[in-house]
Write a protein that holds these residues in place. Structure first.
Motif, PDB file in Angstrom:
ATOM      1  N   ALA A   1       0.833  -1.209   0.000  1.00  0.00           N
ATOM      2  CA  ALA A   1       0.000   0.000   0.000  1.00  0.00           C
ATOM      3  C   ALA A   1       0.867   1.259   0.000  1.00  0.00           C
ATOM      4  O   ALA A   1       0.595   2.223  -0.739  1.00  0.00           O
ATOM      5  N   LYS A   2       1.924   1.251   0.796  1.00  0.00           N
ATOM      6  CA  LYS A   2       2.837   2.406   0.833  1.00  0.00           C
ATOM      7  C   LYS A   2       3.522   2.592  -0.522  1.00  0.00           C
ATOM      8  O   LYS A   2       3.752   3.727  -0.975  1.00  0.00           O
ATOM      9  N   GLY A   3       3.861   1.476  -1.176  1.00  0.00           N
ATOM     10  CA  GLY A   3       4.474   1.564  -2.500  1.00  0.00           C
ATOM     11  C   GLY A   3       3.523   2.152  -3.530  1.00  0.00           C
ATOM     12  O   GLY A   3       3.935   2.949  -4.388  1.00  0.00           O
ATOM     13  N   ARG A   4       2.247   1.799  -3.452  1.00  0.00           N
ATOM     14  CA  ARG A   4       1.248   2.357  -4.363  1.00  0.00           C
ATOM     15  C   ARG A   4       1.145   3.876  -4.181  1.00  0.00           C
ATOM     16  O   ARG A   4       1.018   4.625  -5.156  1.00  0.00           O
ATOM     17  N   VAL A   5       1.192   4.306  -2.935  1.00  0.00           N
ATOM     18  CA  VAL A   5       1.096   5.740  -2.650  1.00  0.00           C
ATOM     19  C   VAL A   5       2.308   6.476  -3.206  1.00  0.00           C
ATOM     20  O   VAL A   5       2.186   7.559  -3.791  1.00  0.00           O
ATOM     21  N   ALA A   6       3.483   5.894  -3.040  1.00  0.00           N
ATOM     22  CA  ALA A   6       4.711   6.543  -3.513  1.00  0.00           C
ATOM     23  C   ALA A   6       4.690   6.753  -5.023  1.00  0.00           C
ATOM     24  O   ALA A   6       5.298   7.707  -5.538  1.00  0.00           O
ATOM     25  N   ASP A   7       3.976   5.879  -5.743  1.00  0.00           N
ATOM     26  CA  ASP A   7       3.901   5.985  -7.209  1.00  0.00           C
ATOM     27  C   ASP A   7       2.800   6.932  -7.686  1.00  0.00           C
ATOM     28  O   ASP A   7       2.675   7.178  -8.881  1.00  0.00           O
ATOM     29  N   ASN A   8       2.003   7.453  -6.753  1.00  0.00           N
ATOM     30  CA  ASN A   8       0.895   8.322  -7.141  1.00  0.00           C
ATOM     31  C   ASN A   8       1.392   9.722  -7.493  1.00  0.00           C
ATOM     32  O   ASN A   8       2.179  10.319  -6.752  1.00  0.00           O
ATOM     33  N   GLU A   9       0.941  10.227  -8.624  1.00  0.00           N
ATOM     34  CA  GLU A   9       1.400  11.538  -9.106  1.00  0.00           C
ATOM     35  C   GLU A   9       1.087  12.658  -8.118  1.00  0.00           C
ATOM     36  O   GLU A   9       1.817  13.646  -8.023  1.00  0.00           O
ATOM     37  N   ALA A  10      -0.005  12.508  -7.370  1.00  0.00           N
ATOM     38  CA  ALA A  10      -0.441  13.574  -6.471  1.00  0.00           C
ATOM     39  C   ALA A  10       0.535  13.824  -5.325  1.00  0.00           C
ATOM     40  O   ALA A  10       0.555  14.911  -4.753  1.00  0.00           O
ATOM     41  N   VAL A  11       1.351  12.820  -4.965  1.00  0.00           N
ATOM     42  CA  VAL A  11       2.258  12.987  -3.818  1.00  0.00           C
ATOM     43  C   VAL A  11       3.716  12.779  -4.196  1.00  0.00           C
ATOM     44  O   VAL A  11       4.579  12.679  -3.309  1.00  0.00           O
ATOM     45  N   LYS A  12       4.025  12.687  -5.477  1.00  0.00           N
ATOM     46  CA  LYS A  12       5.418  12.513  -5.883  1.00  0.00           C
ATOM     47  C   LYS A  12       6.232  13.732  -5.466  1.00  0.00           C
ATOM     48  O   LYS A  12       5.813  14.879  -5.629  1.00  0.00           O
ATOM     49  N   GLY A  13       7.406  13.474  -4.913  1.00  0.00           N
ATOM     50  CA  GLY A  13       8.248  14.559  -4.440  1.00  0.00           C
ATOM     51  C   GLY A  13       7.950  14.963  -3.013  1.00  0.00           C
ATOM     52  O   GLY A  13       8.648  15.801  -2.437  1.00  0.00           O
ATOM     53  N   CYS A  14       6.922  14.363  -2.418  1.00  0.00           N
ATOM     54  CA  CYS A  14       6.536  14.692  -1.045  1.00  0.00           C
ATOM     55  C   CYS A  14       7.223  13.713  -0.086  1.00  0.00           C
ATOM     56  O   CYS A  14       7.175  12.494  -0.284  1.00  0.00           O
ATOM     57  N   THR A  15       7.879  14.222   0.943  1.00  0.00           N
ATOM     58  CA  THR A  15       8.554  13.375   1.930  1.00  0.00           C
ATOM     59  C   THR A  15       7.587  13.043   3.055  1.00  0.00           C
ATOM     60  O   THR A  15       7.111  13.929   3.766  1.00  0.00           O
ATOM     61  N   VAL A  16       7.296  11.767   3.188  1.00  0.00           N
ATOM     62  CA  VAL A  16       6.344  11.314   4.211  1.00  0.00           C
ATOM     63  C   VAL A  16       7.105  10.639   5.347  1.00  0.00           C
ATOM     64  O   VAL A  16       7.975   9.799   5.113  1.00  0.00           O
ATOM     65  N   VAL A  17       6.780  11.006   6.576  1.00  0.00           N
ATOM     66  CA  VAL A  17       7.349  10.348   7.751  1.00  0.00           C
ATOM     67  C   VAL A  17       6.404   9.218   8.142  1.00  0.00           C
ATOM     68  O   VAL A  17       5.274   9.457   8.582  1.00  0.00           O
ATOM     69  N   TRP A  18       6.875   7.974   7.960  1.00  0.00           N
ATOM     70  CA  TRP A  18       6.047   6.807   8.281  1.00  0.00           C
ATOM     71  C   TRP A  18       6.404   6.281   9.673  1.00  0.00           C
ATOM     72  O   TRP A  18       7.570   6.223  10.051  1.00  0.00           O
ATOM     73  N   ASP A  19       5.404   5.881  10.420  1.00  0.00           N
ATOM     74  CA  ASP A  19       5.596   5.208  11.709  1.00  0.00           C
ATOM     75  C   ASP A  19       4.669   3.992  11.697  1.00  0.00           C
ATOM     76  O   ASP A  19       3.452   4.123  11.808  1.00  0.00           O
ATOM     77  N   THR A  20       5.279   2.809  11.518  1.00  0.00           N
ATOM     78  CA  THR A  20       4.477   1.605  11.338  1.00  0.00           C
ATOM     79  C   THR A  20       4.706   0.614  12.475  1.00  0.00           C
ATOM     80  O   THR A  20       5.840   0.262  12.778  1.00  0.00           O
ATOM     81  N   GLU A  21       3.615   0.187  13.109  1.00  0.00           N
ATOM     82  CA  GLU A  21       3.655  -0.843  14.143  1.00  0.00           C
ATOM     83  C   GLU A  21       2.760  -1.990  13.686  1.00  0.00           C
ATOM     84  O   GLU A  21       1.548  -1.823  13.577  1.00  0.00           O
ATOM     85  N   CYS A  22       3.372  -3.115  13.416  1.00  0.00           N
ATOM     86  CA  CYS A  22       2.592  -4.246  12.894  1.00  0.00           C
ATOM     87  C   CYS A  22       3.181  -5.556  13.406  1.00  0.00           C
ATOM     88  O   CYS A  22       4.365  -5.834  13.185  1.00  0.00           O
ATOM     89  N   PRO A  23       2.382  -6.379  14.104  1.00  0.00           N
ATOM     90  CA  PRO A  23       2.894  -7.678  14.563  1.00  0.00           C
ATOM     91  C   PRO A  23       3.065  -8.623  13.385  1.00  0.00           C
ATOM     92  O   PRO A  23       2.514  -8.407  12.307  1.00  0.00           O
ATOM     93  N   ASP A  24       3.818  -9.681  13.616  1.00  0.00           N
ATOM     94  CA  ASP A  24       4.020 -10.700  12.579  1.00  0.00           C
ATOM     95  C   ASP A  24       2.780 -11.592  12.564  1.00  0.00           C
ATOM     96  O   ASP A  24       2.646 -12.520  13.343  1.00  0.00           O
ATOM     97  N   MET A  25       1.845 -11.272  11.673  1.00  0.00           N
ATOM     98  CA  MET A  25       0.598 -12.022  11.629  1.00  0.00           C
ATOM     99  C   MET A  25       0.069 -12.101  10.207  1.00  0.00           C
ATOM    100  O   MET A  25       0.362 -11.234   9.374  1.00  0.00           O
ATOM    101  N   ASN A  26      -0.684 -13.151   9.948  1.00  0.00           N
ATOM    102  CA  ASN A  26      -1.295 -13.342   8.635  1.00  0.00           C
ATOM    103  C   ASN A  26      -2.789 -13.060   8.697  1.00  0.00           C
ATOM    104  O   ASN A  26      -3.413 -13.155   9.752  1.00  0.00           O
ATOM    105  N   VAL A  27      -3.341 -12.722   7.541  1.00  0.00           N
ATOM    106  CA  VAL A  27      -4.769 -12.474   7.425  1.00  0.00           C
ATOM    107  C   VAL A  27      -5.249 -13.076   6.112  1.00  0.00           C
ATOM    108  O   VAL A  27      -4.504 -13.097   5.126  1.00  0.00           O
ATOM    109  N   LEU A  28      -6.463 -13.613   6.117  1.00  0.00           N
ATOM    110  CA  LEU A  28      -7.033 -14.173   4.887  1.00  0.00           C
ATOM    111  C   LEU A  28      -7.661 -13.035   4.091  1.00  0.00           C
ATOM    112  O   LEU A  28      -8.668 -12.464   4.500  1.00  0.00           O
ATOM    113  N   ALA A  29      -7.037 -12.710   2.956  1.00  0.00           N
ATOM    114  CA  ALA A  29      -7.493 -11.545   2.189  1.00  0.00           C
ATOM    115  C   ALA A  29      -7.007 -11.633   0.752  1.00  0.00           C
ATOM    116  O   ALA A  29      -6.105 -12.413   0.424  1.00  0.00           O
TER     117      ALA A  29
END
Length: 356
Positions: free
Chosen positions: A221-249
């Protein structure tokens, strides 16, 4: 003191069985007899195996006591089915506790029993009602989607014709007519954009559901955003907290929904966007929160954010949150929006880890 203890024991609202180290039932209160469908003299003095082992269908109930003995566990708690001698089925909350002496040997097993049959019935009825409501909502949604697809198909050709003739007329028009034709062309392009948005929305469906690591989905999802023309050149500060878990999706579809939410956060966070993504496992659901440092939702935005074509941005069809919510719904999940107490928007997505 003994009389007080006896009075409490006899008047407890839950059933109590006390089993000795040799398996004999030392004591039982009246409520336990009522729940288990056996007279008091049929319990006290009898071996618990002789009372309960004769009914194979009550093996889950018996195992609660067995597990407390074999696993050397201070307390075992479960909800189990239980069949009375007359065949009536109940659902019981059973807690078994082993009492051990200094030598580690069992001195007694205390079994607490509560009849949850009525509550279980209420839960089952509620589940059936929810399932029926979900089915009706799904049928309505499918009807609306089919209608939207039909409308989009019916108006696409006229729009294309209007756009084509407008361009032809504009080539021959004088300056006085050019401005009007330009306005027609602009509105036609907006209609074309809306038709594409409706077509895209109505085609959303899970195609390839599989167990996937949640971190992988977030990074896509973050990679998709980085490729979007609307935010290209914009520096985003990401803070991600995610446990090691799987989801059916459906990995790509879910990543698309998250990218819509992330893009929305970035676009409303000004020149220095900071986005925090926090995921956790709660009661069989993945709860994913996205918070930003923007101004948050307005009162109108909180009410209308999921409405198709609602937008406060100068460009775009206003379908981002609508698409994201549809994708989450396809995964049997839910989405809520709000504002953080210290400022900024907060979007929460909840989807089952392994939907039935």
């Amino acid at each position: 003191m003994e009389k007080i203890v006896e009075t409490i024991f006899l008047n407890l609202p839950i059933g109590v069985l006390v089993i000795g180290p040799r398996g004999n039932i030392i004591d039982a209160n009246p409520v336990s007899c009522d729940i288990l469908g056996c007279p008091l003299d049929g319990f006290v003095g009898s071996n618990w195996a002789d009372v309960f082992f004769v009914h194979e269908e009550n093996s889950e109930f018996v195992n609660v006591v067995f597990d407390a003995i074999q696993k050397v566990t201070p307390q075992i708690e479960r909800v189990t089915p239980y069949f009375l001698p007359n065949g009536e089925k109940k659902f019981l909350s059973v807690i078994s506790s082993t009492q051990r002496g200094e030598d580690g040997r069992i001195s007694a097993i205390v079994v607490l029993i509560e009849d949850l049959t009525e509550l279980h019935g209420l839960h089952e009825r509620e589940k059936r009602m929810l399932a029926q409501n979900h089915r009706l909502a799904t049928e309505r949604a499918e009807s609306l989607i089919a209608f939207a697809q039909s409308v989009a198909h019916q108006i696409r050709n006229p729009i294309m014709s209007i756009a084509g003739f407008t361009r032809l007329l504009d080539r021959r028009a004088d300056k006085a007519s050019h401005e009007s034709l330009e306005a027609i062309g602009e509105e036609t392009r907006k209609l074309e954009s809306m038709v594409r948005a409706v077509t895209e929305y109505s085609s959303i469906a899970i195609e390839n559901a599989a167990h996937v690591n949640l971190w992988v989905v977030i990074e896509e999802a973050k990679g998709r955003v980085a490729d979007n023309e609307a935010v290209k050149g914009c520096t985003v500060v990401w803070d991600t907290e995610c446990p090691d878990m799987n989801v059916l999706a459906d990995r790509h579809l879910l990543a698309r929904a998250l990218s819509e939410l992330l893009l929305n956060s970035i676009e409303f966070s000004g020149d220095a966007p900071a986005v925090k993504i926090c995921a956790k496992d709660k009661d069989g659901f993945v709860v994913l929160s996205i918070a930003d440092n923007g101004p948050g939702f307005t009162a109108e935005g909180l009410e209308m954010a999921f409405d198709p074509f609602y937008t406060t941005k100068p460009v775009g069809a206003g379908m981002g949150l609508t698409r994201a919510k549809r994708i989450v719904n396809e995964h049997q999940g839910s989405m809520t929006i709000g504002n953080r107490p210290d400022g900024g928007a907060l979007v929460q997505v909840s989807i089952p880890v392994d939907p039935l």
